[in-house]
Write a protein that holds these residues in place. Sequence first.
Motif, PDB file in Angstrom:
ATOM      1  N   ILE A  80       0.836  -1.196   0.000  1.00  0.00           N
ATOM      2  CA  ILE A  80       0.000   0.000   0.000  1.00  0.00           C
ATOM      3  C   ILE A  80       0.872   1.249   0.000  1.00  0.00           C
ATOM      4  CG2 ILE A  80      -1.698   1.286   1.354  1.00  0.00           C
ATOM      5  CD1 ILE A  80      -2.872  -1.346   2.205  1.00  0.00           C
ATOM      6  N   ILE A  81       2.000   1.194   0.722  1.00  0.00           N
ATOM      7  CA  ILE A  81       2.923   2.328   0.699  1.00  0.00           C
ATOM      8  C   ILE A  81       3.421   2.575  -0.720  1.00  0.00           C
ATOM      9  CG2 ILE A  81       5.170   3.148   1.503  1.00  0.00           C
ATOM     10  CD1 ILE A  81       4.688   1.658   4.099  1.00  0.00           C
ATOM     11  N   ALA A  82       3.801   1.488  -1.415  1.00  0.00           N
ATOM     12  CA  ALA A  82       4.277   1.621  -2.788  1.00  0.00           C
ATOM     13  C   ALA A  82       3.179   2.179  -3.694  1.00  0.00           C
ATOM     14  CB  ALA A  82       4.761   0.275  -3.304  1.00  0.00           C
ATOM     15  N   PHE A  83       1.964   1.679  -3.515  1.00  0.00           N
ATOM     16  CA  PHE A  83       0.832   2.160  -4.298  1.00  0.00           C
ATOM     17  C   PHE A  83       0.617   3.654  -4.075  1.00  0.00           C
ATOM     18  CE2 PHE A  83      -4.069   1.773  -4.753  1.00  0.00           C
ATOM     19  CZ  PHE A  83      -4.011   2.383  -5.991  1.00  0.00           C
ATOM     20  N   THR A  84       0.641   4.051  -2.823  1.00  0.00           N
ATOM     21  CA  THR A  84       0.434   5.452  -2.501  1.00  0.00           C
ATOM     22  C   THR A  84       1.568   6.320  -3.046  1.00  0.00           C
ATOM     23  OG1 THR A  84      -0.585   4.671  -0.449  1.00  0.00           O
ATOM     24  CG2 THR A  84      -0.182   7.018  -0.635  1.00  0.00           C
ATOM     25  N   ALA A  85       2.796   5.812  -2.991  1.00  0.00           N
ATOM     26  CA  ALA A  85       3.933   6.555  -3.533  1.00  0.00           C
ATOM     27  C   ALA A  85       3.762   6.782  -5.033  1.00  0.00           C
ATOM     28  CB  ALA A  85       5.233   5.810  -3.250  1.00  0.00           C
ATOM     29  N   ILE A  86       3.302   5.760  -5.737  1.00  0.00           N
ATOM     30  CA  ILE A  86       3.042   5.914  -7.173  1.00  0.00           C
ATOM     31  C   ILE A  86       1.959   6.960  -7.406  1.00  0.00           C
ATOM     32  CG2 ILE A  86       2.150   4.732  -9.218  1.00  0.00           C
ATOM     33  CD1 ILE A  86       3.507   2.189  -8.146  1.00  0.00           C
ATOM     34  N   ALA A  87       0.937   6.951  -6.547  1.00  0.00           N
ATOM     35  CA  ALA A  87      -0.140   7.930  -6.668  1.00  0.00           C
ATOM     36  C   ALA A  87       0.378   9.351  -6.461  1.00  0.00           C
ATOM     37  CB  ALA A  87      -1.237   7.620  -5.660  1.00  0.00           C
ATOM     38  N   VAL A  88       1.321   9.508  -5.524  1.00  0.00           N
ATOM     39  CA  VAL A  88       1.911  10.829  -5.276  1.00  0.00           C
ATOM     40  C   VAL A  88       2.610  11.329  -6.538  1.00  0.00           C
ATOM     41  CG1 VAL A  88       3.725  12.033  -4.009  1.00  0.00           C
ATOM     42  CG2 VAL A  88       2.144  10.535  -2.798  1.00  0.00           C
ATOM     43  N   VAL A  89       3.470  10.480  -7.113  1.00  0.00           N
ATOM     44  CA  VAL A  89       4.188  10.866  -8.326  1.00  0.00           C
ATOM     45  C   VAL A  89       3.209  11.146  -9.452  1.00  0.00           C
ATOM     46  CG1 VAL A  89       5.837  10.061 -10.053  1.00  0.00           C
ATOM     47  CG2 VAL A  89       6.226   9.562  -7.641  1.00  0.00           C
ATOM     48  N   ASN A  90       2.205  10.285  -9.566  1.00  0.00           N
ATOM     49  CA  ASN A  90       1.180  10.421 -10.597  1.00  0.00           C
ATOM     50  C   ASN A  90       0.492  11.783 -10.525  1.00  0.00           C
ATOM     51  OD1 ASN A  90       0.121   9.091 -12.741  1.00  0.00           O
ATOM     52  ND2 ASN A  90      -1.363   7.901 -11.606  1.00  0.00           N
ATOM     53  N   THR A  91       0.011  12.114  -9.331  1.00  0.00           N
ATOM     54  CA  THR A  91      -0.776  13.334  -9.141  1.00  0.00           C
ATOM     55  C   THR A  91       0.070  14.583  -9.342  1.00  0.00           C
ATOM     56  OG1 THR A  91      -2.076  12.091  -7.508  1.00  0.00           O
ATOM     57  CG2 THR A  91      -2.382  14.480  -7.588  1.00  0.00           C
ATOM     58  N   LEU A  92       1.269  14.592  -8.776  1.00  0.00           N
ATOM     59  CA  LEU A  92       2.140  15.751  -8.942  1.00  0.00           C
ATOM     60  C   LEU A  92       2.503  15.968 -10.406  1.00  0.00           C
ATOM     61  CD1 LEU A  92       4.474  15.349  -5.842  1.00  0.00           C
ATOM     62  CD2 LEU A  92       3.047  17.334  -6.347  1.00  0.00           C
TER      63      LEU A  92
END
Length: 842
Positions: free
Chosen positions: A724-736
């Motif tokens: 989930i941490i990895a998923f959320t990290a990808i989401a951070v990069v995605n959104t930014l």
Amino acid sequence: MFRLVLATLRVRKGSAIAGFLALFCAALIVGACGVLLETGIRGAIPAERYSGTPVVVAADQQIRWTETKVKDKGDGEVKTKSKEKAKALSERAWLPTSVGDKLAAVPGAQVIEDLIFPADVLADGGFLPGVDGNPTWGHGWSSAALTPYVLASGAEPRGDGDVVIDAELADRAGLEVGDETVVQSTSTPKTYRVTGIARPEATVDQQSALFFTAGEARRLAGHDGTVSAYGVFGAGRDQVEAAVAGTEAVVSSGDERGAVEFVDAASARVKLTSMGGALAGTSLIVAMLVVVGTFALAVQQRYRELAMLRAIGATPRQVRKMISREALLLGVLAAIPGALLGIPLASVIRAKFVSLGTIPDSLQLARSPFPIIAAMAATVGAAFIAARVTARRTARIRPAEALAEAAIERRTLGLGRVLAGLIFTVLAACITLLLTVLHTEPAAMPVTYLSVLMWMVALSLLGPYLTRGAIGLLGVPLRAFPVGGFLAALNSKANSRRVASVITPLALLIGMTSTILFVPVTLSDAAADEMKAGMKADYVVASLGSGVPAPAAEALRGTPGVTSVTEVLNTTIWAGQDKRSAQGLSSAGVATVVDPEVTTGSLEKLAPGSIAMSDLAVQGRKIGDTVPVTMGDGVETKFQLVAVYGRALGFGDVLLAHEDVVGHVDAPLARTVLIKGDVSPDQLRDRVKDFPGLMVTDRSGFQEAQAERQQTNAEVNLVFMGLIIAFTAIAVVNTLAMAIVDRIREFALMRLVGTTRRQVFDVLHWELGVIVLIAAALGTGAALLTLTGFSTGMVGSSTPSISLGTYAVVLLGALGLGLVATILPARMVLRRNPAEDINGRQ
């Protein structure tokens, strides 16, 4: 409509790729969780040693009880509902030999008894583990036919000093027929002569085997009048079931034989089911947060386009349908590869759990289309819901207001969103309060992750208001820095919705990561503190093999200066219907060796037939009460309560006399022996020099061993939640990255009015600093509230253990992700021709 959908996705490549990645990751994690959940429910356990046995008869490896609920329906009518429940035993249940007599009476049946007990071979000064690190078990030679094992060389054992070793173990130990070797089993290490080398005619790669004479196997097993199982040849299952009807024996054949052979796999199934279910639920909530956030930002970036559609006559229904179809198309395209790749990801997770000892290698991964279909359905459903939620307000814009709405960001939130945010805030507060009264790890862990997620849902709903208030506070010091800080303050204030969309996944990353990392730290620190405060022993003797033999403990008791020797044996029991961790302690002088902080009664009264319980496990019982207990092997008994203590994290839920535990565990030798007395380590080492594999340390050695067990549990949680941490990290990069790419026209205008590339990057750096600071405050706040509730319930302190160094790494990691996701896309954008970008060329 479909052509319009395809055209939009082709033109809006950035938002399409971002949505695809978010949905792909959601399908990947949910698919992997589904495979693990199915493995826990019906994962195969192939038989190895019993693979050549048509029918296996063993004791029931479940603890069973009937739960009755009485409901008063009014008017004097009472409805009673009963439900049978079962849980896997923690130790092997043994079968009375009287069952063997019934089986022997079946016409034509050949019945072979099997005894299973630990047996380690000494090689090169240490005990040799089984194949691939799996256990080594001892058996009687007659049970070799159950696989079958056949002699590759030598002869069967004929005397009590003979042993036959399986070929793989003999090869690693460098043993041949005629050699002598030391075997540590359930008593004093003994030297045996290798009379034969045996090879299995079936695949046996989850265990190693030693074979003894029937008499020696019976002595080492130590279970008089019982056996581990019976193998039956020459009789059908129906005949066997009829013969054992009315007994507690369970008849198995086919794939069922593996569960009898590997009893630890049954309990691992339960553990994997609970972990897989908890992670699947958490993943779905995180996926909804991330996907909704991604789609919200994508739709927000298309306000001008959607406004034009409304202005030229598109109805709200048409706008919603277009956005929903775009989401469904992306969902299908992302769900198929994501869900399919969940299978190899589940294999990787399973391999990691096996290496940590959480589940046995014998529990095979279940593979069926159901988890894949479920992951696809969940992903496509998440995409559709996210699209409907984000398109709802946009589709309601009146045509006359459409272009104005697109040009100026709306400053208020809808009443429904505000109410939902307040509801989730109250819900999060209630769940956090619930944490304060949960005192067991299995109950508290899922609620802990649910708590932080509910706080994050509330923050995401109220994000624009929270962001606007935070920017208002930070804007004053930012304006003191010309160009970069000034423009960052104004831009963030004017685009608070966009900033809030970026902050949400970053706050989720910080909050979830902090919670996942500091929950086990809080537990381990509290356990270490309790152990340190309650450990009075001066020295600890530990074993590198199957345990410390009883004769070694007796030798230590005879050492001059030693005042107390306590053998420690860990197990799991059921007090009533509650599963409890238990320690068996040698009762003589136990109060001088350990201090679990007794609050009622006396630990000095701990003796065979008595029990001491922690204040969390006692559940209203009083000193002198009789406590019904089911031991780890399913034997039911009763104990008298003699003490209640407070240090449950350090000493477990229950303390029993060592004598009451030793006959109910698979490995009856003490893992550690605690010693109190005025004696030197050299004196103790001299006493146990004839017992190989024993080491003497001070009390810190015992504490380190406890810490290692806590660390293993932490690693298990981190493996799961790390996804989930990895998923959320990808989401951070995605959104930014989405937010940066959408600002092409803004950057072009800044370049055309004379702003340098360096100044543009300066603005971005200040904006990123504001975003990370606000996200850190929100994420840390959610994590701190959750950790405080968890610590209050589990540890009894409202101050959780937080490593500032680890927390700093979390913040630096979030900042690093932000820099990567901001600077790289910005460099690509700023290489473009500003004159073309200002005219709207994408």
